[in-house]
Design a protein around this motif. Structure first.
Motif, PDB file in Angstrom:
ATOM      1  N   ALA A  57      42.490  15.368   5.807  1.00 48.22           N
ATOM      2  CA  ALA A  57      40.947  15.309   6.283  1.00 48.22           C
ATOM      3  C   ALA A  57      39.776  15.263   5.539  1.00 48.22           C
ATOM      4  N   PRO A  58      39.038  14.520   5.248  1.00 47.96           N
ATOM      5  CA  PRO A  58      37.860  14.555   4.172  1.00 47.96           C
ATOM      6  C   PRO A  58      36.715  15.566   4.891  1.00 47.96           C
ATOM      7  N   VAL A  59      36.174  16.265   3.886  1.00 48.60           N
ATOM      8  CA  VAL A  59      34.872  16.545   4.290  1.00 48.60           C
ATOM      9  C   VAL A  59      34.017  16.366   3.016  1.00 48.60           C
ATOM     10  N   TRP A  60      32.736  15.958   2.982  1.00 48.47           N
ATOM     11  CA  TRP A  60      32.161  15.876   1.893  1.00 48.47           C
ATOM     12  C   TRP A  60      30.827  16.880   1.981  1.00 48.47           C
ATOM     13  N   VAL A  61      30.278  16.889   0.970  1.00 50.01           N
ATOM     14  CA  VAL A  61      29.308  18.028   0.656  1.00 50.01           C
ATOM     15  C   VAL A  61      28.043  17.259  -0.092  1.00 50.01           C
ATOM     16  N   ASN A  62      26.826  17.418   0.251  1.00 50.18           N
ATOM     17  CA  ASN A  62      25.812  17.078  -0.779  1.00 50.18           C
ATOM     18  C   ASN A  62      24.770  18.210  -0.958  1.00 50.18           C
ATOM     19  N   THR A  63      24.252  18.341  -2.240  1.00 52.36           N
ATOM     20  CA  THR A  63      22.972  19.001  -2.230  1.00 52.36           C
ATOM     21  C   THR A  63      22.102  18.268  -3.338  1.00 52.36           C
ATOM     22  N   CYS A  64      20.911  17.667  -3.092  1.00 52.00           N
ATOM     23  CA  CYS A  64      20.142  17.344  -3.869  1.00 52.00           C
ATOM     24  C   CYS A  64      19.116  18.055  -4.145  1.00 52.00           C
TER      25      CYS A  64
END
Lengths: 429, 105, 267
Positions: free
Chosen positions: A359-366
């Motif tokens: 199961a995918p989980v994506w994270v982002n921090t810009c």
């Protein structure tokens, strides 16, 4: 010739593949002796991460990375180079660590993909077979979409939206500009690579000008009425750079409809002309060309994907990551390309082994840097909900509007920490 | 990963609980993928080359307490972790704490 | 090209209000799906009144993908000689999955020279936008186009505030014929579906009409609804066979009016 091939694939399922000599009778579905052959096209945040993580997850998979550049220069942090806070070489990353991880790296351009025959043709003339293909093509400029802005114009009015000679050209023009000159940045409508990028660039140019050419002005002509982290940027601009920066949005006639690169002049929708000392045009964009060659793009020029795996929604055995994809609400960022690549790596390895993908989980921090000690960020966690990518409710968001100088300093330091960490994660130390 | 923890994870992540090695591999893949998202800032396998703390080999109790505090917004002055931790369940954060604590510092 | 010499007459100053660019997120019930499902959209069905529309001679241009549902460019183009005997009389625009599906209705006169209108609209979510055209002889045409909205207009936080008044009209006339006319005015187009920061409902306040006249002749009358984006934008053509003074008038739902005058062809 009409052939019907019955084959038992590794999952033990009966596949019925109809028609087409290109398929070839009895073509094995996987590379012989190996757990599979994967070709990754593109050595940026998406491609290099996919190649490394596939090898990490299953060292039996043969991975070939196709990337023309022997050193890859990143767009993230290239604004810091423009601001004079970083040297250009610090943005470059080689591929030796990928080779040490068992990835075979080929410095060539992928010119075409035969998705039926599952081969990639290279600029060297070689044709390589694959079981699974991962495309990380980034963006291409839509030349001519903005009247007057073609490749020749970009030599005079750089876009600097792909790091390299364009970035250096823009820096050289800034250095050559006289104190009191006008820097004009033309910002595009959505979607485009790195939503906060134009505004971080403005901040870094302002830092450079304030330090070196304090009588200069900056004008942002924007084809949108709203932009990423807007309130944080405009607060900081007012506090740090006073009246140096003027931003004009779509409704106030900010949309540029014509560029005269020779005169460094732009014309807006309602006929206002602005003459710049340095003209930086961030033009309309689309998925990198190889995506179109592979047939994975849609009418929009971007790539639709299956949310859970980032497999192409149009072509079998092809996965696509990064800026080229339609992944919103995830932004087109290097961070997202990296986390998408990890999901793809897990999905490809599972696919080759006949297992279901995790199961995918994506994270982002810009992170965006507004001044050397002034950083801000936007973060998000994404999952598949109701068959679509969605931001997890209650998670994510931007830095607080009211925060003290220590908080902004910490985010500036974390921004630098992020760049070091993701570079190590993507290309290896 | 131990079988019990795998079964626990399978339960929380909604995968079928099975003792077959295939199911274990899937659960491992899920935690590996979850943890991979941390590397972007905390470095490969939690070894940070920059300003973020190295989390590989850290005390499991400290990691758990911190992550759960981030999730509950009980860590004043925190920059992004309060925003990110809310995207994960408590069980996922505990699994992540155990994962990074088990790595070589 | 020359920028219009704008004559402003503000009828009435409304109170200062926060920008209402963003409508509340209310999903229309019975939302349509499938290619020929406009029959399921009551407003479209009512307009068609049982007539089977032609599916050619009308094009709807919209980006296939947009990341900002609060302002989406749309152009409707109909094939038509635009003569007194044979012209497009009305163009209607619908966004069936918006809280109110009717976006705008345009009433066209032959003097426009070209049956082409552009505006900027709000799209609450991904949906199939529909345009319906009717000629002066009663022939009906329909065009539909699917648009993917990846961030809803409702969720994009805005830091901007705009005075709640209708002000700063701009009109620009292009140099070639038929003359391209671009118009815009500052206005929040408050939907009435939004709450202010204190949780109080913000009343609806929109520009309900834009009228372009040449002397006594009305060339274009645009009825706007709350699905038109803030700072309503309109682009149309004027045949320009004879030089005319074009007057553009914006009418708010309060009755307030603002006008601007330009020469066509541009001086």
């Amino acid at each position: 010739m009409s052939t019907i091939v019955h084959a038992i694939d590794r999952r033990g399922a009966l596949s019925l593949l109809a028609g087409g000599a290109a398929l070839g009778v009895g073509r094995p579905s996987l590379g012989q002796g190996a757990a599979g052959r994967v070709i990754v096209v593109g050595g940026g945040f998406g491609g290099a991460t996919a190649a490394r993580y596939i090898r990490r997850l299953d060292p039996a998979v043969e991975v070939t990375l196709i990337e023309p550049a022997e050193r890859f220069y990143t767009c993230p942090f290239s604004n810091l180079y423009l601001g004079g806070l970083r040297d250009f070489e610090s943005l470059g990353h080689g591929f030796d660590a990928l080779r040490r991880a068992g990835v075979s790296v080929v410095h060539a351009t992928a010119e075409d993909v035969d998705t039926a025959g599952r081969t990639v043709r290279l600029s060297t003339g070689d044709t390589l077979p694959y079981d699974r293909l991962v495309l990380s093509p980034g963006i291409d400029i839509r030349w001519g979409a903005l009247e007057g802005y073609d490749e020749a114009a970009a030599e005079k009015a750089p876009h600097a939206w792909k790091a390299g000679s364009q970035t250096k050209l823009l820096r050289a023009q800034l250095e050559a500009m006289e104190d009191g000159g006008l820097f004009v940045l033309v910002a595009p409508a959505n979607p485009f690579r790195c939503p906060p990028g134009p505004y971080e660039r403005i901040s870094m140019v302002a830092h450079y000008l304030k330090t070196n050419k304090p009588h200069s002005k900056i004008l942002v002509l924007d084809a949108k009425d709203q932009f990423s982290k807007q309130g944080l940027f405009t607060d900081a601009w007012a506090a740090l750079y006073g009246d140096m920066i003027e931003w004009v949005g779509l409704s106030q006639d900010g949309k540029v409809v014509r560029v005269d690169a020779d005169a460094r002049e732009v014309e807006t929708e309602f006929g206002n002309k602005h003459k710049a000392a340095v003209l930086n045009v961030v033009p309309p964009q689309q998925a990198g060309l190889i995506a179109e060659r592979a047939g994975v793009t849609d009418d929009s020029g971007w790539v639709p994907v299956v949310p859970a795996t980032f497999a192409s929604a149009k072509v079998e055995h092809v996965y696509v990551v990064g800026d080229a994809t339609i992944a919103a609400p995830m932004p087109k960022s290097g961070f997202c390309a990296n986390t998408q690549a990890k999901v793809v790596a897990a999905a490809v390895v599972a696919d080759l082994a006949g297992r279901a993908p995790p199961a995918p989980v994506w994270v982002n921090t810009c992170y965006s840097l507004i001044a050397p000690d002034y950083g801000i960020s936007v973060a998000g966690v994404y999952r598949v909900m109701d068959g679509k990518i969605a931001e997890v409710e209650g998670s994510g968001g931007v830095s607080p509007r009211e925060a003290d100088a220590a908080f902004r300093k910490r985010e500036a330091d974390y921004g630098a920490g992020w760049y070091a960490a993701i570079s190590a994660d993507t290309w290896g130390a | 990963m131990g079988r019990m923890r795998a079964a626990f994870l399978a339960a929380i992540i909604g995968m079928p609980i099975a003792t077959a090695s295939g199911a274990l591999a899937e659960t491992d893949a899920t935690i590996t993928l979850l943890a991979a998202g941390c590397a972007n800032c905390h470095g490969p396998d939690g070894h940070s080359p920059g300003a973020m703390p190295t989390i590989a080999g850290a005390s499991v109790d400290v990691l758990k307490a911190k992550l759960l505090a981030f999730r509950k917004d009980e860590a004043p002055g925190t920059t992004v972790m309060v925003r990110l931790a809310k995207g994960f369940s408590e069980e996922e954060l505990i699994a992540l704490a155990e994962h990074f604590a088990s790595l070589k510092p | 090209m020359s920028t219009a010499n704008v004559a402003m007459q503000v009828g009435r100053t409304t109170r200062r209000a926060v920008l209402g660019g963003l409508s509340a997120c209310v999903v229309a019930p019975g939302a349509m799906a499938g290619p020929a499902a406009w029959e399921g959209v009551p407003a479209v069905a009512a307009l068609l009144a049982g007539v089977e529309p032609r599916r050619d001679g009308l094009a709807l241009q919209l980006p296939a993908l947009t990341e900002d549902g609060s302002s989406v460019n749309v152009t409707v183009v109909a094939e038509s000689p635009m003569t007194a005997d044979d012209h497009i009389a009305t163009l209607h625009l619908f966004a069936p999955r918006n809280p109110s599906p009717e976006v705008a209705a345009f009433h066209l006169a032959p003097g426009l020279g070209r049956a082409e209108i552009s505006t900027r609209i709000r799209l609450n979510e991904s949906q199939t936008v529909i345009a319906v055209a009717r000629t002066n002889k009663g022939e009906v045409r329909l065009a539909a186009r699917e648009v993917t909205v990846t961030t809803t207009g409702c969720l994009v936080p805005s830091d901007q505030t705009t005075a709640g008044v209708m002000q700063e009209p701009r009109v620009r006339v292009g140099p070639s014929l038929p003359a391209e006319v671009r118009t815009i005015i500052d206005h929040p187009m408050e939907t009435g579906l939004r709450q202010d920061s204190a949780g109080r409902p913000v009343p609806e306040r929109i520009v309900r009409e834009v009228i372009a006249t040449a002397g006594e002749t009305i060339l274009l009358r645009a009825e706007l609804f709350r699905s038109v984006a803030a700072n309503p934008y309109l682009r149309f053509f004027v045949d320009g066979q004879a030089p005319v003074e074009l007057q553009v008038t914006w009418v708010e739902d309060t009755g307030a009016r603002v006008s601007a005058t330009v020469q066509v062809p541009a001086a």
